[in-house]
Design a protein around this motif. Structure first.
Motif, short mmCIF file in Angstrom:
data_model
loop_
_atom_site.label_atom_id
_atom_site.label_comp_id
_atom_site.label_asym_id
_atom_site.label_seq_id
_atom_site.Cartn_x
_atom_site.Cartn_y
_atom_site.Cartn_z
N VAL A 173 40.34 50.32 40.54
CA VAL A 173 39.82 49.60 41.70
C VAL A 173 38.95 48.42 41.28
O VAL A 173 38.97 47.35 41.88
CB VAL A 173 39.02 50.58 42.59
CG1 VAL A 173 37.88 49.89 43.30
CG2 VAL A 173 39.94 51.22 43.61
N ASP A 174 38.21 48.57 40.20
CA ASP A 174 37.33 47.49 39.78
C ASP A 174 37.99 46.56 38.79
O ASP A 174 37.33 45.86 38.04
CB ASP A 174 36.02 48.05 39.22
CG ASP A 174 36.31 49.17 38.23
OD1 ASP A 174 35.39 49.56 37.51
OD2 ASP A 174 37.46 49.66 38.19
N MET A 216 29.66 45.84 39.14
CA MET A 216 30.98 45.39 38.69
C MET A 216 32.09 46.03 39.49
O MET A 216 33.23 45.68 39.38
CB MET A 216 31.16 45.75 37.20
CG MET A 216 30.87 44.62 36.27
SD MET A 216 32.21 43.42 36.30
CE MET A 216 33.42 44.24 35.25
N LEU A 217 31.70 47.01 40.29
CA LEU A 217 32.76 47.69 41.03
C LEU A 217 33.21 46.82 42.20
O LEU A 217 32.42 46.41 43.04
CB LEU A 217 32.25 49.02 41.57
CG LEU A 217 32.12 50.16 40.53
CD1 LEU A 217 31.39 51.33 41.16
CD2 LEU A 217 33.47 50.59 40.03
N LEU A 218 34.47 46.55 42.23
CA LEU A 218 35.02 45.81 43.35
C LEU A 218 35.53 46.80 44.36
O LEU A 218 36.31 47.69 44.05
CB LEU A 218 36.18 44.93 42.87
CG LEU A 218 35.79 43.81 41.92
CD1 LEU A 218 37.06 43.22 41.30
CD2 LEU A 218 35.02 42.72 42.64
N VAL A 221 41.43 56.10 46.66
CA VAL A 221 40.61 55.84 45.48
C VAL A 221 39.90 57.13 45.12
O VAL A 221 39.30 57.77 45.98
CB VAL A 221 39.56 54.74 45.75
CG1 VAL A 221 38.77 54.45 44.49
CG2 VAL A 221 40.23 53.50 46.26
N VAL A 222 39.97 57.51 43.89
CA VAL A 222 39.31 58.73 43.44
C VAL A 222 38.18 58.36 42.49
O VAL A 222 38.38 57.60 41.56
CB VAL A 222 40.32 59.64 42.70
CG1 VAL A 222 39.63 60.90 42.21
CG2 VAL A 222 41.48 60.00 43.62
N ASN A 223 37.01 58.92 42.78
CA ASN A 223 35.85 58.69 41.91
C ASN A 223 35.57 57.21 41.68
O ASN A 223 35.13 56.80 40.61
CB ASN A 223 36.02 59.39 40.55
CG ASN A 223 35.89 60.89 40.68
OD1 ASN A 223 35.27 61.39 41.61
ND2 ASN A 223 36.49 61.61 39.76
N ASN A 224 35.81 56.40 42.71
CA ASN A 224 35.51 54.96 42.69
C ASN A 224 36.18 54.23 41.54
O ASN A 224 35.71 53.19 41.09
CB ASN A 224 33.99 54.73 42.58
CG ASN A 224 33.28 55.31 43.77
OD1 ASN A 224 33.80 55.28 44.88
ND2 ASN A 224 32.10 55.86 43.55
N ASN A 225 37.26 54.76 41.06
CA ASN A 225 37.85 54.13 39.89
C ASN A 225 39.36 54.15 39.97
O ASN A 225 40.02 53.13 40.12
CB ASN A 225 37.35 54.88 38.65
CG ASN A 225 37.84 54.25 37.38
OD1 ASN A 225 39.04 54.14 37.15
ND2 ASN A 225 36.92 53.78 36.57
N PHE A 226 39.89 55.37 39.95
CA PHE A 226 41.34 55.51 39.92
C PHE A 226 41.90 55.24 41.32
O PHE A 226 41.49 55.85 42.29
CB PHE A 226 41.67 56.93 39.48
CG PHE A 226 43.12 57.12 39.22
CD1 PHE A 226 43.94 57.64 40.20
CD2 PHE A 226 43.68 56.77 38.01
CE1 PHE A 226 45.29 57.83 39.96
CE2 PHE A 226 45.02 56.93 37.78
CZ PHE A 226 45.83 57.46 38.75
N GLN A 227 42.84 54.31 41.43
CA GLN A 227 43.43 54.04 42.73
C GLN A 227 44.93 54.17 42.67
O GLN A 227 45.55 53.92 41.64
CB GLN A 227 43.05 52.63 43.21
CG GLN A 227 43.69 51.55 42.36
CD GLN A 227 43.51 50.18 42.95
OE1 GLN A 227 43.16 50.02 44.12
NE2 GLN A 227 43.75 49.17 42.13
N TRP A 246 44.68 40.63 41.73
CA TRP A 246 43.81 41.66 42.28
C TRP A 246 42.36 41.19 42.30
O TRP A 246 41.65 41.37 43.29
CB TRP A 246 43.93 42.93 41.44
CG TRP A 246 43.14 44.09 41.93
CD1 TRP A 246 41.97 44.53 41.42
CD2 TRP A 246 43.45 44.91 43.03
NE1 TRP A 246 41.53 45.61 42.14
CE2 TRP A 246 42.43 45.86 43.16
CE3 TRP A 246 44.50 44.95 43.96
CZ2 TRP A 246 42.43 46.83 44.14
CZ3 TRP A 246 44.48 45.92 44.93
CH2 TRP A 246 43.44 46.85 45.01
N ASP A 247 41.92 40.61 41.21
CA ASP A 247 40.52 40.20 41.11
C ASP A 247 40.18 39.05 42.04
O ASP A 247 39.02 38.80 42.34
CB ASP A 247 40.20 39.78 39.67
CG ASP A 247 40.17 40.99 38.73
OD1 ASP A 247 40.30 40.79 37.51
OD2 ASP A 247 40.04 42.10 39.24
N LEU A 275 38.74 57.51 50.31
CA LEU A 275 37.86 57.49 49.14
C LEU A 275 37.42 58.92 48.88
O LEU A 275 37.24 59.69 49.80
CB LEU A 275 36.61 56.65 49.42
CG LEU A 275 36.83 55.26 49.97
CD1 LEU A 275 35.52 54.73 50.56
CD2 LEU A 275 37.30 54.34 48.86
#
Lengths: 309, 286, 411
Positions: free
Chosen positions: A48-49, B1-3, B31-37, B95-96, B214
């Motif tokens: 996601v980031d 840094m988290l988008l 999204v799992v754990n604010n990372n894996f999507q 994406w960014d 989420l």
């Protein structure tokens, strides 16, 4: 239904996430990452980031490949678990989705059913109700006591399973079971549907492939619970009648709702069938009270009318 | 840094001709754990007034626009009518670039579906003051390069169990307030846990219109370890062979040894009779 | 010759039926999920019951120093051996996976009543064979010495089996010792086989089977049908081998008294077995008992009770009834009534499970054996009769030496 499946997705994703970022927050009650068979092939994906993560391709399968379980492991069962089922009779409308899902996923012969939905009326003045009955996976199983060749056996996680590579077809277990839950393969089983190809074969845990001259019954879908998923009847019921869980965790769920098992059975006055026979079944029933729909016939699926016998 | 991403779940039903069933495609973003999507594409159709899943349906999934360089993946739905996709690393620059993205699914017969999301994150914290255990969950969204609270987001908080999550209190769902937070009391006493008494708390937002799904986990030592005994491995009539009760072995083997021992003795008698017979024959032979 | 021909024909039809069952599976029978045990099992119980005759006539009467039964001992033993062999065969026929028979020995569980049955039946078979063999030894000497026309192979077989028997004092001493030991041992083993067979039913919860009475009930029934079988065999052999001098009217008279006694005993157990649950009419038993007394199974039930027990008692209470021909008819009645009684023990109970019979095709709720089942069951009965017939052709059906000895001690 979407809520149930998205929960499953989260579970699977938990697996994936765990491996992907080396997350140390591993749930002690979910199957660990080492239970999934890694393919060796890696694939790069975007988090996601915007970070680039590398993951083994095996995790991207909708249902991850599990490593082969040996017959000895199947006979032992999953350590630390104590499976239990609660069936809420006040919700059952005789839709028989449980029956069609179970029959389909285990290639049960047309005309036979592992789950039987009985029309019950205990006495003249008592209420009629629908009672789905699965195998009770008794803690003092009369069927296991009488099997001459150890083809049916009790596991440490409570499940009573059948090894249809060892069964000699004497049908003593069928005579011994007071719940009449067992069925027999009187002839060659029907050809398996292609959708069953993903299930483990020659395994007691999936009861596939069915074999002529052997006995079969509800197995609490151990191949599913090994992956942290619920048995097929539980997922298939639209009314949430079946609740499955682990007594060691003290919780049962029908996919959408999760309850504390001890509270549920106490609050709703749960009971077991034929308690006085001393079989100690693992399936609890919640009485059919406060039903908000009338008792009627005719809502069931038509698929079990194919009486091939 | 988290988008964070603002997910917008919307499905568009395409025009289908009269002989084919109307296919509905839904796109979920998780999204799992604010990372894996990852994304899940769900295809079903209404056949004679009943919903049926569309199996083995080829679907193309795109990011932001329906062009080949924005292809996320070529998918095919499985037995349950679903297909899973991850966003490949090659689309990183696209994406960014934005905080809000659109996902487009196109099926083989031209049905399209869209879903727009905004980047978001979910945070969980726990506190234990004088025995009162509380769980604090906060949902934030990415707006104008800052994290801002996301208001009125419905979420669930539960303890991870087999097949589902057990809610921690009496409420089924909680809604975030103006600060994007929820504070919930953990009411479960003596919940069985592992040897260290650890439980896994899960807070999740499910299929929110803006943020998708989420979820986040946290381990807390708020459970109790129970040693679970079962009768497995003990000698019983229902145990496997080799684990029969001792009294059964004693009875059965003593009877078998007594009877078969005697039978073996009788065989020895036959042998003796034969010996006498042979000896007598030798004697009487000329 | 016709007799043997008919028996062989029945066996062949049975063999064809079994071939069909092996290729298609047990679906060729009419057993289904509710009535999962049918006439194969009732035939099995019948065979085990008949095989108890060996212990009764040979052992019990011998040990009680009853002398009139001496000529009947070999008939009894060959019926016993033949019946126990076919009990084993019919049970293998009933298995869904007969090729996995070895699993019983490789993976056998001592907790299972089936394993107990395998052990006792095997043991009883060997004891009965020994009880055939030891008294046969003196007769073999007579047969070997017999100069009359005898096929070469028979002479060879006699010599192979017992040429070492010279009739010396020490040999007789050892033989008598062996026979006495066998007679003592066979009684508890015989009690065991039929008790364990009854436990195949009594260890379940079902109405009609969940009875503490079953061991004694089965054994008394077994003695009765065994005695009936011996009476039938006595009459047939006496007539066709012209053994009137050795199997006399006195023997029929005595056997008649034995049969009446056993029938009264079995009637007593039946009253216990049916009247007492009927007094209580517990819910699961109610439907089952009503079915037997006045329902679907009433004709067969009353046939088995009247023809199998009550009429024989009345006939045999009169001296005229204990003459050879009436005895033969009574013997047939007892045996046929017993076969139907075993069927009544197995099938009706299975049609009254605790939970309702639904979720299954309509034909699961009824049971009448298919032609393959009848063919195989009749084939097994014919096979047992064939074994007895062939045995009687090869070996003397009345023990020669013992009867002579008996006569000599009397005079």
């Amino acid at each position: 239904m979407d809520k149930q499946t998205s929960r499953r997705e989260f579970l699977a994703a938990g697996l994936l996430a765990g491996l992907a970022v080396g997350c140390s927050d591993k749930n002690p009650f979910a199957p660990g990452d080492d239970t999934v068979k890694a393919s060796g092939e890696k694939v790069k994906l975007l988090s996601v980031d915007g970070e680039i993560i590398e993951v083994d391709k095996a995790f991207l399968k909708p249902v991850p490949d599990m490593p082969q379980v040996t017959n000895a492991q199947e006979r032992l069962g999953i350590a630390g678990k104590s499976f239990v089922m609660v069936i809420d009779l006040s919700r059952c409308k005789n839709l028989r989705k449980c029956q069609s899902a179970c029959n389909h996923m285990h290639n049960v012969h047309p005309g036979q059913n592992w789950i039987k939905v009985h029309q019950m009326k205990d006495a003249d003045h008592t209420a009629p109700y629908w009672q789905p009955s699965t195998c009770m996976h008794c803690d003092s199983p009369p069927c296991v006591k009488v099997c001459p060749v150890d083809a049916t056996f009790k596991r440490q996680d409570g499940i009573v399973l059948i090894d249809n590579n060892r069964c000699i077809g004497c049908r003593f277990c069928m005579a011994a079971c007071p719940y009449s839950t067992r069925v027999f393969n009187w002839e060659e089983p029907a050809e398996e549907d292609k959708s069953l190809a993903e299930k483990p074969h020659d395994s007691c845990e999936s009861s596939l492939p069915q074999k002529k001259g052997t006995v079969g019954k509800c197995d609490f879908c151990p191949d599913m619970t090994r992956m942290g998923m619920l048995p097929h009847c539980v997922s298939a019921c639209p009314n949430g009648v079946f609740m499955f869980g682990d007594m060691n965790e003290d919780s049962v769920t029908n996919g959408s709702e999760t309850f504390r098992f001890s509270e549920l059975v106490k609050d709703k006055a749960g009971y077991r069938l034929m308690e006085d026979l001393g079989t100690n079944p693992r399936v609890y029933y919640l009485p059919p009270v406060s039903r908000n729909f009338p008792f009627e016939n005719g809502l069931e699926n038509d698929n079990d009318k194919n009486a091939k016998y | 840094m988290l988008l964070g991403f603002l997910p917008l779940s919307a499905s568009v039903i395409a025009q289908a001709d009269s002989t084919k069933p109307e296919v509905t495609v839904t796109i979920h973003h998780l999204v799992v754990n604010n990372n894996f999507q990852y994304l899940v594409v769900d295809a079903k159709a209404k056949v004679s007034n009943r919903w049926q899943v569309m199996k083995n349906l080829p679907v193309k999934l795109f990011l932001d626009s329906n062009s080949t360089e924005r292809l996320i993946s070529n998918l095919q739905t499985d037995e349950t009518g679903k297909a899973k996709a991850i966003i490949p690393a090659s689309l990183k620059s696209a994406w960014d670039a934005f905080t809000t993205h659109k996902f487009i699914a196109v099926t083989a017969d031209g049905t399209t579906a869209e879903s727009a999301i905004t980047k978001a994150k979910i945070l969980i914290d726990t506190a234990n003051t004088d025995g009162a255990r509380t769980v604090n969950v906060q949902v934030m969204k990415w707006e104008n390069n800052v994290w801002v609270p996301a208001k009125d987001v419905e979420l669930r908080i539960g303890v991870k169990r087999l097949g589902g999550e057990l809610k921690i209190g009496d409420e089924e769902t909680y809604a975030t307030d103006s600060t994007g937070s929820v504070s919930a009391e953990f009411k479960r006493d003596s919940l069985p846990a592992d040897e260290k008494g650890n439980l896994s708390l899960v807070a999740k937002v499910e299929d929110n219109d803006n943020y998708g799904s989420l979820s986040i986990e946290k381990t807390v030592p708020w459970g109790v370890y129970f040693k679970h005994e079962n009768g497995f491995g003990e000698r019983a009539l229902w145990a496997s062979r080799g684990k029969a009760p001792i009294w059964l072995y004693a009875m059965a083997y003593s009877i078998i040894v007594a009877v078969w021992g005697t039978l073996l003795y009788l065989i020895s008698l036959i042998v003796k009779i034969k010996k006498v017979g042979v000896a007598t024959a030798k004697q009487t032979a000329p | 010759m016709i007799w043997t021909g008919v028996l062989i024909a029945i066996c062949l039809v049975g063999a064809y039926g079994y071939y069909r069952q092996l290729t298609k599976g047990l679906v060729v029978t009419n057993m289904r999920d509710y009535v999962s045990w049918g006439i194969y099992i009732s035939n099995f119980v019948f065979f085990v019951a008949i095989s108890l005759v060996g212990s009764l006539i040979t052992a019990i009467l011998r040990l009680a120093n009853v002398r009139w039964s001496t000529p009947l001992t070999r008939i009894a033993e060959i019926i016993a051996v033949s019946a126990i062999v076919f009990a084993s065969i019919i049970i293998i026929v009933d298995m869904g996976r007969p090729e996995r028979f070895v699993n019983l020995f490789v993976y056998g569980r001592l907790q299972s009543p089936i394993i107990w049955d395998v052990v006792v039946i095997g043991t009883y078979f060997f004891i009965s064979c020994f009880l055939l063999y030891f008294p046969l030894l003196p007769d073999l000497k007579i047969l070997i010495a017999n100069k009359n026309k005898q096929p070469k192979w028979m002479s060879w077989m006699y010599r192979f089996m017992g040429s070492f028997w010279k009739g010396t004092v020490s040999q007789f001493k050892m033989s008598h010792k062996a026979i006495t030991i066998l007679c003592i041992m066979i009684i508890p083993v015989a009690f065991a086989i039929h008790t364990v067979t009854s436990w195949l039913f009594a260890t379940t919860y079902r109405p009609g089977w969940d009875s503490t009475n079953f061991g004694a009930y089965f054994i008394s029934g077994a003695f009765l049908v065994g005695a009936g079988g011996v009476v039938v065999a006595m009459y047939v052999f006496r007539k066709f081998y012209r053994l009137e001098k050795y199997i006399t009217e006195m023997h029929f008279e005595k056997m008649g008294r034995v049969v009446v006694l056993l029938a009264l005993l079995y009637l007593y157990f039946n009253i216990n077995e049916y009247l007492i649950p009927a007094f209580k009419m517990k819910k699961p038993e109610e439907a089952h008992l009503t079915n037997l007394f006045a329902g679907e199974f009433a004709p067969v039930f009353w046939f088995a009770i009247l023809v199998g027990m009550i009429f024989p008692i009345f006939i045999l209470l009169f001296k005229k009834g204990r003459k050879p021909l009436p005895m033969f008819i009574v013997g047939c009645m007892v045996v046929v009534g017993a076969w139907f009684k075993r069927y009544l023990i197995v099938t009706p109970t299975l049609l009254h499970p605790f939970l309702p019979m639904d979720n299954a095709p309509e034909n699961f709720k009824h049971y009448f054996p298919s032609w393959e089942e009848w063919a195989i069951a009749m084939g097994s009965l014919a096979g047992a009769l064939l074994v007895i017939t062939f045995f009687a052709r090869i070996f003397p059906i009345v023990p020669i030496h013992e009867t002579i000895e008996e006569d000599e001690t009397k005079s």
